[in-house]
Design an enzyme around this catalytic site. Structure first.
Site, mmCIF file in Angstrom:
data_model
loop_
_atom_site.group_PDB
_atom_site.id
_atom_site.type_symbol
_atom_site.label_atom_id
_atom_site.label_comp_id
_atom_site.label_asym_id
_atom_site.label_seq_id
_atom_site.Cartn_x
_atom_site.Cartn_y
_atom_site.Cartn_z
ATOM 1 N N GLY A 125 -4.938 -1.131 -0.357
ATOM 2 C CA GLY A 125 -3.812 -0.233 -0.600
ATOM 3 C C GLY A 125 -3.970 1.148 -0.002
ATOM 4 N NE ARG A 149 -0.749 0.110 4.981
ATOM 5 C CZ ARG A 149 -1.358 0.513 6.081
ATOM 6 N NH1 ARG A 149 -2.533 1.111 6.005
ATOM 7 N NH2 ARG A 149 -0.799 0.332 7.258
ATOM 8 C CG ASP A 180 7.935 -6.668 6.826
ATOM 9 O OD1 ASP A 180 7.995 -7.446 7.790
ATOM 10 O OD2 ASP A 180 6.900 -6.039 6.533
#
Length: 481
Positions: free
Chosen positions: A135, A92, A262
């Site tokens: 997103g 997103r 991440d």
């Protein structure tokens, strides 16, 4: 669009090619209403001269800035709560631009190169990695990230800076907050969006060539003192930066909430703020995310979480380097973290280093006092009351927590603190220190700010809060890079 002459585009990650990212397009939003623009951050990259209309074009409609090839969604994998997920990537958000920072006074004096900085988005629309998501970003989520980044910068934590927040006129459905809710697109200014998970993806695919490319890319741009091809040396540099970041989180009483691989990057800079919290008071098991049911990323477990993530990065580098020097680099985390934690507590207390033993006594005494203080002593007020050491004695002992500052734990703290000389005591002349209470960022206050926006579209309390945080940042004068 006429940026300042100081604007220097340099889209280096874009040059790596399609193995590392996918070209994408921003969503077409119904409306674009500017809610926040960070002109102080914009001035560091030559974008402060944009008009509001140009700003909205660049950061609301996300038209490419001059010299930028267009947005890309970065590819990466990651461990999420220690479960490997090969289906991640920018779902997103995207990397919108890279440019050189305007030379800083420190860089000019020590010969350091101007930093390469990123403009990255959040809530800019679907990408190939959206995994069925919309997103989008809620306006509340965007507001929370602006607040978190501002507060962390004020407290001396290396952090991305919220650059822009624009409301986008969509009604979003969410399972974890009242819906429909308002939407936004956020842009952050960060030193790097190359994550540990960027390396994990290459390793997962068995792409030794990609690992080597990433090593050289990261070394040359972010850790140039490391020799070319020196994977253990690069890991050691990332270990040091990560230890510093983790120590600064602890000294700030901050809980990131989602320390997946991440969400950690190669420059040791905090970014991507979701369910964050600041400690009300000392509580090692305090968690930020309601879904962290085992306390994996609790306040006191953050060093453990960061080290675990570093071991995953080291595992990726085994494709190109021997295990022994990588292990040696990893083993540097513990000593670096303790060293950086001592320095972070001294920084937060506004005193100079004396010796390793004396600095450790102060760290231990401060934690003991916070632990013994219980409900009566919140985390942030201790550092505010005693900022500058003995130079703040009269102020602290005449303040609202005067009755808290007594007993054996306090005596030990005061003795350890007074061993240290005040660092730049002239900072205490700032009007911020005339207040009885420090600027804090506790969750109830955040919810109150959101309620004013949600119910009455009243942004004045939010703007006033940011102004007070900026005053605190100026008063403390803490270096974050």
């Amino acid at each position: 669009m006429p940026p300042s002459p100081a604007y220097r585009p340099e889209p280096r990650f874009f040059d790596l090619g399609p193995d590392y990212a996918d070209a994408v397009r921003a969503a077409d939003f119904p409306t674009t209403t500017l809610r926040f623009r960070n002109d102080r951050a914009a001035a560091t990259v030559g974008l402060e001269t944009l008009t509001d209309a140009e700003w909205i074009a660049a950061f609301g409609r996300l038209d490419p800035l001059p010299g930028q090839p267009g947005p890309i969604a970065m590819r990466y994998h990651g461990h999420q709560f220690r479960t490997y997920n090969p289906d991640l990537g920018d779902g997103r958000g995207f990397l919108a631009a890279q440019m050189r920072e305007i030379p800083r006074a420190q860089a000019a004096s020590d010969g350091a190169p101007d930093r390469l900085l990123d403009l990255g988005t959040k809530g800019s629309g679907q990408t190939p990695w959206s995994r069925g998501g919309d997103g989008r970003l809620t306006l509340k989520g965007g507001m929370r990230e602006v607040l978190a980044a501002a507060m962390l910068e004020a407290l001396g934590v290396p952090t991305s800076r919220a650059f822009s927040l624009i409301e986008t006129g969509e009604a979003l459905e969410r399972g974890d907050e009242p819906s429909p809710t308002r939407s936004s697109v956020l842009v952050r200014l960060s030193h790097s969006h190359v994550r540990f998970g960027t390396f994990q993806r290459a390793a997962y695919l068995g792409r030794k060539d990609q690992i080597e490319t990433l090593i050289e890319h990261v070394r040359a741009l972010y850790h140039p003192t490391v020799a070319a091809g020196d994977a253990p040396g690069l890991l050691a540099a990332i270990v040091e930066a990560s230890a510093r970041l983790t120590a600064r989180w602890i000294a700030a009483g901050f809980v990131h909430g989602v320390l997946n691989t991440d969400n950690l990057n190669v420059t040791g800079e905090s970014f991507d703020y979701g369910p964050w919290r600041f400690l009300p008071r000392y509580e090692p098991g305090f968690t930020a995310a309601y879904f962290d049911q085992t306390g994996l990323y609790a306040f006191a477990r953050q060093p453990e979480a960061v080290f675990w993530n570093l071991t995953q990065l080291a595992g990726c580098l085994k494709l190109v380097a021997d295990a022994e020097p990588l292990t040696e680099a990893l083993n540097g985390f513990g000593p670096a973290y303790i060293r950086e934690l001592r320095a972070a507590f001294l920084m937060r207390l506004g005193v100079s280093s004396l010796s390793e033993a004396a600095d450790q006594r102060l760290l231990d005494a401060a934690l003991a006092l916070l632990r013994e203080g219980g409900e009566a002593l919140r985390w942030e007020p201790l550092f505010f009351d005693w900022f500058g050491g003995f130079a703040s004695s009269a102020r602290a002992l005449a303040g609202p927590r005067a009755r808290t500052y007594q007993g054996e734990a306090f005596d030990a703290f005061r003795f350890a603190l007074f061993e240290h000389e005040p660092d730049r005591p002239e900072r205490l002349e700032h009007p911020v220190f005339a207040a009885a209470e420090p600027e804090e960022m506790l969750i109830d206050a955040v919810e109150t700010l959101w309620a004013a926006i949600d119910r009455a579209d009243d942004w004045a309390p939010f703007e006033a809060k940011l102004a007070r945080i900026e005053a605190a940042r100026t008063a403390y004068g803490l270096a974050v890079d």
